[in-house]
Design a protein around this motif. Sequence first.
Motif, PDB file in Angstrom:
ATOM      1  N   SER A  37      71.935  38.464  61.982  1.00 51.86           N
ATOM      2  CA  SER A  37      73.035  37.939  62.794  1.00 51.86           C
ATOM      3  C   SER A  37      74.212  38.912  62.768  1.00 51.86           C
ATOM      4  O   SER A  37      74.855  39.144  63.790  1.00 51.86           O
ATOM      5  CB  SER A  37      73.456  36.569  62.271  1.00 51.86           C
ATOM      6  N   THR A  54      81.339  37.226  71.502  1.00 50.28           N
ATOM      7  CA  THR A  54      81.658  35.868  71.056  1.00 50.28           C
ATOM      8  C   THR A  54      80.806  34.841  71.791  1.00 50.28           C
ATOM      9  O   THR A  54      80.289  33.894  71.180  1.00 50.28           O
ATOM     10  CB  THR A  54      83.157  35.575  71.258  1.00 50.28           C
ATOM     11  N   VAL A  58      78.240  32.197  69.983  1.00 54.11           N
ATOM     12  CA  VAL A  58      78.317  30.752  70.191  1.00 54.11           C
ATOM     13  C   VAL A  58      76.983  30.222  70.715  1.00 54.11           C
ATOM     14  O   VAL A  58      76.451  29.220  70.204  1.00 54.11           O
ATOM     15  CB  VAL A  58      79.469  30.385  71.152  1.00 54.11           C
ATOM     16  N   CYS A  59      76.428  30.896  71.722  1.00 51.06           N
ATOM     17  CA  CYS A  59      75.142  30.456  72.281  1.00 51.06           C
ATOM     18  C   CYS A  59      74.050  30.480  71.215  1.00 51.06           C
ATOM     19  O   CYS A  59      73.258  29.533  71.113  1.00 51.06           O
ATOM     20  CB  CYS A  59      74.741  31.340  73.460  1.00 51.06           C
ATOM     21  N   GLY A  61      74.377  30.298  67.942  1.00 51.66           N
ATOM     22  CA  GLY A  61      74.624  29.245  66.959  1.00 51.66           C
ATOM     23  C   GLY A  61      74.197  27.880  67.462  1.00 51.66           C
ATOM     24  O   GLY A  61      73.542  27.114  66.748  1.00 51.66           O
ATOM     25  N   VAL A  62      74.539  27.571  68.702  1.00 55.13           N
ATOM     26  CA  VAL A  62      74.167  26.276  69.280  1.00 55.13           C
ATOM     27  C   VAL A  62      72.643  26.160  69.401  1.00 55.13           C
ATOM     28  O   VAL A  62      72.065  25.114  69.069  1.00 55.13           O
ATOM     29  CB  VAL A  62      74.852  26.080  70.654  1.00 55.13           C
ATOM     30  N   PRO A  72      76.090  23.745  60.855  1.00 56.12           N
ATOM     31  CA  PRO A  72      77.152  24.433  61.597  1.00 56.12           C
ATOM     32  C   PRO A  72      77.551  25.800  61.037  1.00 56.12           C
ATOM     33  O   PRO A  72      78.355  26.500  61.643  1.00 56.12           O
ATOM     34  CB  PRO A  72      78.338  23.470  61.511  1.00 56.12           C
ATOM     35  N   LEU A  75      77.551  28.607  63.420  1.00 58.89           N
ATOM     36  CA  LEU A  75      78.722  28.894  64.259  1.00 58.89           C
ATOM     37  C   LEU A  75      79.854  29.520  63.456  1.00 58.89           C
ATOM     38  O   LEU A  75      80.393  30.551  63.842  1.00 58.89           O
ATOM     39  CB  LEU A  75      79.226  27.617  64.936  1.00 58.89           C
ATOM     40  N   THR A  76      80.222  28.886  62.362  1.00 60.35           N
ATOM     41  CA  THR A  76      81.356  29.402  61.592  1.00 60.35           C
ATOM     42  C   THR A  76      81.078  30.786  61.040  1.00 60.35           C
ATOM     43  O   THR A  76      81.983  31.597  60.904  1.00 60.35           O
ATOM     44  CB  THR A  76      81.724  28.464  60.424  1.00 60.35           C
ATOM     45  N   VAL A  79      80.758  33.468  64.803  1.00 60.15           N
ATOM     46  CA  VAL A  79      81.700  33.590  65.914  1.00 60.15           C
ATOM     47  C   VAL A  79      82.869  34.522  65.603  1.00 60.15           C
ATOM     48  O   VAL A  79      83.188  35.411  66.402  1.00 60.15           O
ATOM     49  CB  VAL A  79      82.199  32.189  66.333  1.00 60.15           C
ATOM     50  N   SER A 114      83.781  27.876  56.572  1.00 60.11           N
ATOM     51  CA  SER A 114      82.537  27.122  56.414  1.00 60.11           C
ATOM     52  C   SER A 114      82.677  25.995  55.401  1.00 60.11           C
ATOM     53  O   SER A 114      81.995  24.971  55.504  1.00 60.11           O
ATOM     54  CB  SER A 114      81.400  28.060  55.995  1.00 60.11           C
TER      55      SER A 114
END
Length: 176
Positions: A37, A54, A58-59, A61-62, A72, A75-76, A79, A114
């Motif tokens: 990542s 960014t 985000v994409c 992570g989702v 989560p 994401l944290t 991003v 996080s």
Amino acid sequence: MGQAKGRVQRLTLLAMMIALDVVLSPLLRIEGMAPMSSVMNVVAGVLLGPWYATIMAVCCGVIRMALLGIPPLALTGAVFGAFLAGIGYRLRGRLFGSVLGEIIGTGIIGSLLSYPVMVWFTGSSQQLYWLVYTPRFMGATLIGGAVAFSLLAKLQHTKVFFQVQNLFGGRIHGEV
């Protein structure tokens, strides 16, 4: 017609970066760390710039949260690193600036944010500490940053590297 073609090319490259990140991050990981990542954040920051990097983070992570059941932290953890990797490269014009942005964004900011997110997500009343995620996040960013730096140091001498940067409006730099 030219603007539409450029937009399609940008979205296509963004989609390919998202797909690579989604596929590689779970495959090439160390328990509790996702160095791929960080590799993708740095590569996206250099090639795509801070905003597209960014969006990519985000994409990814989702998608990882929805399909792989990852908390989560997806994401944290990514991003802020993706954004600062792009900013670091744009400000400094060197690969090291992007790696440093990833280390600060993911290794420090992402790891610290996080903690409250995971306390909220798990509803845990255990005594977690603010720095509980920092060693793993820093380890992943250092490994991923070194891999991305090595990869981009070779790629930046290719024609495609400059074409992609031009496509996303990036400043062209040829130094490490």
